[in-house]
Write a protein that holds these residues in place. Structure first.
Motif, PDB file in Angstrom:
ATOM      1  N   PHE A  51     -35.866  -4.614  20.317  1.00 51.27           N
ATOM      2  CA  PHE A  51     -35.106  -4.824  21.553  1.00 51.27           C
ATOM      3  C   PHE A  51     -33.593  -4.825  21.357  1.00 51.27           C
ATOM      4  O   PHE A  51     -32.871  -4.268  22.195  1.00 51.27           O
ATOM      5  CB  PHE A  51     -35.585  -6.072  22.294  1.00 51.27           C
ATOM      6  CG  PHE A  51     -36.879  -5.834  23.014  1.00 51.27           C
ATOM      7  CD1 PHE A  51     -36.964  -4.922  24.064  1.00 51.27           C
ATOM      8  CD2 PHE A  51     -38.028  -6.506  22.640  1.00 51.27           C
ATOM      9  CE1 PHE A  51     -38.160  -4.685  24.717  1.00 51.27           C
ATOM     10  CE2 PHE A  51     -39.236  -6.272  23.289  1.00 51.27           C
ATOM     11  CZ  PHE A  51     -39.306  -5.359  24.327  1.00 51.27           C
ATOM     12  N   PRO A  52     -33.051  -5.388  20.269  1.00 50.26           N
ATOM     13  CA  PRO A  52     -31.602  -5.258  20.076  1.00 50.26           C
ATOM     14  C   PRO A  52     -31.162  -3.798  19.905  1.00 50.26           C
ATOM     15  O   PRO A  52     -30.106  -3.404  20.403  1.00 50.26           O
ATOM     16  CB  PRO A  52     -31.333  -6.075  18.811  1.00 50.26           C
ATOM     17  CG  PRO A  52     -32.444  -7.072  18.774  1.00 50.26           C
ATOM     18  CD  PRO A  52     -33.647  -6.331  19.307  1.00 50.26           C
ATOM     19  N   ILE A  53     -31.985  -3.002  19.231  1.00 53.60           N
ATOM     20  CA  ILE A  53     -31.680  -1.579  19.063  1.00 53.60           C
ATOM     21  C   ILE A  53     -31.743  -0.874  20.408  1.00 53.60           C
ATOM     22  O   ILE A  53     -30.841  -0.102  20.771  1.00 53.60           O
ATOM     23  CB  ILE A  53     -32.668  -0.936  18.062  1.00 53.60           C
ATOM     24  CG1 ILE A  53     -32.539  -1.579  16.691  1.00 53.60           C
ATOM     25  CG2 ILE A  53     -32.452   0.585  17.991  1.00 53.60           C
ATOM     26  CD1 ILE A  53     -33.677  -1.254  15.749  1.00 53.60           C
ATOM     27  N   ARG A  73     -39.297 -12.515  23.554  1.00 55.97           N
ATOM     28  CA  ARG A  73     -40.331 -13.550  23.764  1.00 55.97           C
ATOM     29  C   ARG A  73     -41.559 -12.979  24.466  1.00 55.97           C
ATOM     30  O   ARG A  73     -42.691 -13.288  24.111  1.00 55.97           O
ATOM     31  CB  ARG A  73     -39.763 -14.703  24.598  1.00 55.97           C
ATOM     32  CG  ARG A  73     -38.952 -15.716  23.822  1.00 55.97           C
ATOM     33  CD  ARG A  73     -38.628 -16.953  24.645  1.00 55.97           C
ATOM     34  NE  ARG A  73     -37.821 -16.643  25.810  1.00 55.97           N
ATOM     35  CZ  ARG A  73     -36.486 -16.517  25.805  1.00 55.97           C
ATOM     36  NH1 ARG A  73     -35.832 -16.685  24.681  1.00 55.97           N
ATOM     37  NH2 ARG A  73     -35.829 -16.248  26.911  1.00 55.97           N
ATOM     38  N   LYS A  74     -41.325 -12.147  25.467  1.00 55.90           N
ATOM     39  CA  LYS A  74     -42.435 -11.604  26.264  1.00 55.90           C
ATOM     40  C   LYS A  74     -43.239 -10.554  25.510  1.00 55.90           C
ATOM     41  O   LYS A  74     -44.436 -10.405  25.737  1.00 55.90           O
ATOM     42  CB  LYS A  74     -41.892 -10.977  27.548  1.00 55.90           C
ATOM     43  CG  LYS A  74     -41.432 -11.969  28.575  1.00 55.90           C
ATOM     44  CD  LYS A  74     -40.932 -11.255  29.816  1.00 55.90           C
ATOM     45  CE  LYS A  74     -40.463 -12.231  30.868  1.00 55.90           C
ATOM     46  NZ  LYS A  74     -39.837 -11.551  32.008  1.00 55.90           N
ATOM     47  N   PHE A  75     -42.569  -9.794  24.639  1.00 49.81           N
ATOM     48  CA  PHE A  75     -43.223  -8.696  23.932  1.00 49.81           C
ATOM     49  C   PHE A  75     -42.948  -8.818  22.434  1.00 49.81           C
ATOM     50  O   PHE A  75     -42.184  -8.030  21.863  1.00 49.81           O
ATOM     51  CB  PHE A  75     -42.710  -7.346  24.458  1.00 49.81           C
ATOM     52  CG  PHE A  75     -42.876  -7.164  25.942  1.00 49.81           C
ATOM     53  CD1 PHE A  75     -44.103  -6.794  26.469  1.00 49.81           C
ATOM     54  CD2 PHE A  75     -41.805  -7.377  26.805  1.00 49.81           C
ATOM     55  CE1 PHE A  75     -44.257  -6.625  27.837  1.00 49.81           C
ATOM     56  CE2 PHE A  75     -41.954  -7.211  28.178  1.00 49.81           C
ATOM     57  CZ  PHE A  75     -43.180  -6.837  28.693  1.00 49.81           C
ATOM     58  N   PRO A  76     -43.550  -9.806  21.763  1.00 54.38           N
ATOM     59  CA  PRO A  76     -43.234 -10.066  20.357  1.00 54.38           C
ATOM     60  C   PRO A  76     -43.540  -8.887  19.428  1.00 54.38           C
ATOM     61  O   PRO A  76     -42.898  -8.757  18.383  1.00 54.38           O
ATOM     62  CB  PRO A  76     -44.082 -11.294  20.012  1.00 54.38           C
ATOM     63  CG  PRO A  76     -45.115 -11.384  21.082  1.00 54.38           C
ATOM     64  CD  PRO A  76     -44.537 -10.743  22.296  1.00 54.38           C
ATOM     65  N   LEU A  77     -44.468  -8.037  19.820  1.00 56.14           N
ATOM     66  CA  LEU A  77     -44.789  -6.872  18.993  1.00 56.14           C
ATOM     67  C   LEU A  77     -43.575  -5.961  18.811  1.00 56.14           C
ATOM     68  O   LEU A  77     -43.418  -5.312  17.785  1.00 56.14           O
ATOM     69  CB  LEU A  77     -45.954  -6.095  19.622  1.00 56.14           C
ATOM     70  CG  LEU A  77     -46.511  -4.923  18.829  1.00 56.14           C
ATOM     71  CD1 LEU A  77     -47.075  -5.389  17.488  1.00 56.14           C
ATOM     72  CD2 LEU A  77     -47.589  -4.213  19.634  1.00 56.14           C
ATOM     73  N   TYR A  78     -42.689  -5.941  19.802  1.00 56.74           N
ATOM     74  CA  TYR A  78     -41.509  -5.067  19.761  1.00 56.74           C
ATOM     75  C   TYR A  78     -40.219  -5.845  19.544  1.00 56.74           C
ATOM     76  O   TYR A  78     -39.123  -5.303  19.718  1.00 56.74           O
ATOM     77  CB  TYR A  78     -41.383  -4.296  21.084  1.00 56.74           C
ATOM     78  CG  TYR A  78     -42.611  -3.508  21.454  1.00 56.74           C
ATOM     79  CD1 TYR A  78     -43.009  -2.413  20.713  1.00 56.74           C
ATOM     80  CD2 TYR A  78     -43.375  -3.884  22.556  1.00 56.74           C
ATOM     81  CE1 TYR A  78     -44.145  -1.697  21.051  1.00 56.74           C
ATOM     82  CE2 TYR A  78     -44.509  -3.175  22.905  1.00 56.74           C
ATOM     83  CZ  TYR A  78     -44.889  -2.077  22.153  1.00 56.74           C
ATOM     84  OH  TYR A  78     -46.010  -1.370  22.491  1.00 56.74           O
ATOM     85  N   ALA A  79     -40.315  -7.114  19.188  1.00 56.17           N
ATOM     86  CA  ALA A  79     -39.154  -8.007  19.157  1.00 56.17           C
ATOM     87  C   ALA A  79     -37.987  -7.441  18.354  1.00 56.17           C
ATOM     88  O   ALA A  79     -36.838  -7.509  18.789  1.00 56.17           O
ATOM     89  CB  ALA A  79     -39.555  -9.375  18.611  1.00 56.17           C
ATOM     90  N   GLU A  80     -38.263  -6.883  17.196  1.00 53.43           N
ATOM     91  CA  GLU A  80     -37.156  -6.393  16.363  1.00 53.43           C
ATOM     92  C   GLU A  80     -36.493  -5.147  16.939  1.00 53.43           C
ATOM     93  O   GLU A  80     -35.357  -4.829  16.580  1.00 53.43           O
ATOM     94  CB  GLU A  80     -37.633  -6.131  14.936  1.00 53.43           C
ATOM     95  CG  GLU A  80     -38.587  -4.963  14.803  1.00 53.43           C
ATOM     96  CD  GLU A  80     -39.105  -4.791  13.384  1.00 53.43           C
ATOM     97  OE1 GLU A  80     -39.331  -3.641  12.989  1.00 53.43           O
ATOM     98  OE2 GLU A  80     -39.270  -5.817  12.682  1.00 53.43           O
TER      99      GLU A  80
END
Length: 195
Positions: free
Chosen positions: A115-117, A106-113
């Motif tokens: 964060f799970p990695i 939510r805070k950094f949508p540019l990197y959203a995909e």
């Protein structure tokens, strides 16, 4: 540091007698996880540290889950393997808090995909840090992956937050057997250096 990493090996012959008091082992595990890096300093790794009967309780949960899916003729071998893990002094259950991951998304949508990695990277580093610290203290360990078979049962047994996702399990204890040598593939197959 490289010598410490060289000595870290999978130990399957575990015993319950530790060289350190339980409180020191608990502290060692907590510090190793605390000091492990994480993306954006998210500190998303979580752990449940089980000693003695609580550790055996976890491996009983695994045994019950596997009994339902392993063919009966293969189960005695599976049961012996699990008994080896339960024979140790304890088990670390490694989790990643998905609430932390979702908050970063939510805070950094540019990197959203990503964060799970990156969360997987965080747990891997916490696992290596813990395993290496235990090995350096003369404590044997191995890394196991019986998730997601026991995720729900473990969460219920220890009343864990729903956002904690189980990633791995590390049984540990005294070294009761020889630890085999590790073989390595040729560097030419693994590395390229330029510049």
């Amino acid at each position: 540091m490289l010598d410490i990493l060289k000595n870290r090996r999978s130990q399957y012959a575990l015993g319950a007698e530790l060289l350190l008091p339980q409180g020191e082992v608990d502290h060692l595990i907590r510090e190793a996880i605390r000091l492990a890096p994480s993306s954006f300093n998210s500190q998303s790794s979580r752990a449940v540290i089980l000693f003695n009967g609580e550790s055996r309780r976890f491996w009983d949960l695994v045994k019950d889950a596997l009994r339902a899916i392993v063919p009966a003729e293969d189960f005695p071998r599976t049961e012996r393997r699990l008994a080896g893990f339960a024979a140790g002094a304890g088990t670390v259950l490694f989790f990643e808090d998905q609430a932390v991951v979702a908050d970063l998304q939510r805070k950094f949508p540019l990197y959203a995909e990503n964060f799970p990695i990156w969360s997987e990277h965080s747990t891997a580093m916490a696992q290596l840090a813990t395993w290496t610290a235990l090995s350096d203290a003369g404590i044997g360990a191995s890394l196991q992956h019986y998730n997601p078979l026991v995720d729900n049962e473990a969460a219920r047994a220890w009343e864990l937050p729903a956002t904690w996702r189980l990633c791995a399990q590390m049984p540990f204890g005294s070294n009761e057997g020889e630890i085999g040598q590790k073989s390595y593939i040729d560097d030419e197959q693994r590395f390229h250096t330029f510049g």
